[in-house]
Design a protein around this motif. Structure first.
Motif, PDB file in Angstrom:
ATOM      1  N   ARG A  73     -11.715 -30.906 -30.521  1.00  0.00           N
ATOM      2  CA  ARG A  73     -11.183 -30.645 -29.158  1.00  0.00           C
ATOM      3  C   ARG A  73      -9.977 -29.730 -29.370  1.00  0.00           C
ATOM      4  N   GLU A 118       1.539 -32.230 -22.947  1.00  0.00           N
ATOM      5  CA  GLU A 118       0.422 -32.661 -22.090  1.00  0.00           C
ATOM      6  C   GLU A 118      -0.890 -32.683 -22.881  1.00  0.00           C
ATOM      7  N   ALA A 119      -1.069 -31.680 -23.743  1.00  0.00           N
ATOM      8  CA  ALA A 119      -2.290 -31.596 -24.564  1.00  0.00           C
ATOM      9  C   ALA A 119      -2.383 -32.808 -25.493  1.00  0.00           C
ATOM     10  N   ARG A 128      -1.082 -35.698 -25.019  1.00  0.00           N
ATOM     11  CA  ARG A 128      -1.395 -36.878 -24.175  1.00  0.00           C
ATOM     12  C   ARG A 128      -2.882 -36.908 -23.831  1.00  0.00           C
ATOM     13  N   LYS A 129      -3.455 -35.751 -23.525  1.00  0.00           N
ATOM     14  CA  LYS A 129      -4.894 -35.688 -23.210  1.00  0.00           C
ATOM     15  C   LYS A 129      -5.701 -36.179 -24.397  1.00  0.00           C
ATOM     16  N   ILE A 175      -5.605 -39.893 -24.704  1.00  0.00           N
ATOM     17  CA  ILE A 175      -6.497 -40.537 -23.720  1.00  0.00           C
ATOM     18  C   ILE A 175      -7.957 -40.427 -24.186  1.00  0.00           C
ATOM     19  N   GLN A 176      -8.287 -39.310 -24.800  1.00  0.00           N
ATOM     20  CA  GLN A 176      -9.671 -39.115 -25.280  1.00  0.00           C
ATOM     21  C   GLN A 176      -9.975 -39.921 -26.545  1.00  0.00           C
TER      22      GLN A 176
END
Ligand code: AHR
Length: 283
Positions: free
Chosen positions: A30, A43-44, A46-47, A50-51
């Motif tokens: 990713r 933010e990236a 954090r994404k 979450i993934q």
């Protein structure tokens, strides 16, 4: 992988190396690009948390401001690998740092320039992204060396944000302000040096001759400029970190012990054999 952006030839090669290696290894990657903005890079991360990815690689745009999000990754059990750039966080918040010795690159640029100008120069410096590890260390390392040469003076120093466009703009301003007083440019990367070369030519001077130029990266563009006699030397900073990155990622995920710093191997290149070396260069 939370990449910081696509600001330079170096970064483009770095991204390519990471993506190509993932493909070759059949790793599911990713990849997020923060477009040179720290909030986007946070933010990236954090994404990716979450993934629930297995491991997060990141080239932190600047050194500070990472502790909170790295703690979140740690709490989620996801190891962080710092790739290319360091972050100023406690050691328990990342598994390893893979990348260059930016301080030594700055020292090497200082050594090379001192030799080129016989210890006499009025230097302008094009600094990388403010607050980034390479800009901080290349700034420091260069000064460590040139302080031993009383005839070498930095007359001005400003950030060109590691981009060609900003490098040119800043050099335009330096030339307007100091004109022919400038005898040397120290650029923290090749892209800014290439921008400065354009500015010097537009001003009616000969880059590499009237004004000596030393930069860092050893990219294709720098080799071409050396062959054209417009750049006097480039200190290597290796972007091809993909293979080492995934090797480390696998080890980290498997719980193997890895060193806290895995340095990349680097050299210094000059115009005399640039044409011979260029065809074998991968970036
Ligand atoms: O962090 C490495 C630096 O970042 C490279 O020297 C520069 O070209 C890039 O933008």
């Amino acid at each position: 992988f939370a990449q910081l952006g696509a600001e330079s030839e170096w970064r483009v090669a770095n991204t390519k190396s990471i993506k190509e290696t993932a493909d070759q290894l059949g790793v599911e990657l990713r990849f997020l690009d923060a477009q040179q903005k720290q909030d986007k890079q946070i933010e990236a991360v954090r994404k990716l948390i979450i993934q629930k990815v297995d491991v997060i690689g990141i080239s932190p745009i600047v050194e500070t401001g990472w502790e909170e999000v790295f703690r979140e990754a740690k709490a989620a059990g996801i190891p962080i690998i710092l790739s290319d750039r360091r972050a100023a966080v406690p050691e328990d918040l990342y598994a390893t740092y893979l990348g260059s010795d930016f301080l030594e690159e700055g020292r090497n640029a200082g050594r090379v320039l001192a030799k080129l100008v016989n210890g006499e120069a009025k230097i302008v410096e094009l600094v990388g992204t403010v607050g980034s590890a390479p800009a901080n260390d290349r700034f420091k390392g260069f000064r460590e060396i040139i302080k031993n040469y009383p005839g070498m003076k930095i007359i001005d120093s400003e950030s060109g944000d590691f981009t060609r466009a900003r490098g040119k703009e800043v050099m335009d301003t330096f030339l307007k302000q100091y004109g022919k007083t400038i005898t040397a440019v120290y650029a923290h990367n090749d892209d800014m040096a290439l921008g400065a070369i354009q500015a010097i030519e537009n001003y009616g001077l000969k880059p590499g001759v009237d004004i000596k130029i030393v930069s860092i990266d050893a990219s294709h563009g720098a080799f071409e400029a050396m062959i054209a006699g417009k750049l006097n030397a480039t200190v290597e900073c290796n972007p091809l970190l993909g293979p080492q990155f995934f090797d480390l990622a696998l080890k980290v995920v498997n719980g193997d012990i890895v060193p806290k710093w895995v340095p990349s191997r680097e050299g210094i290149f000059y115009p005399d054999n640039a044409a011979e070396i260029l065809p074998g260069r991968k970036y």
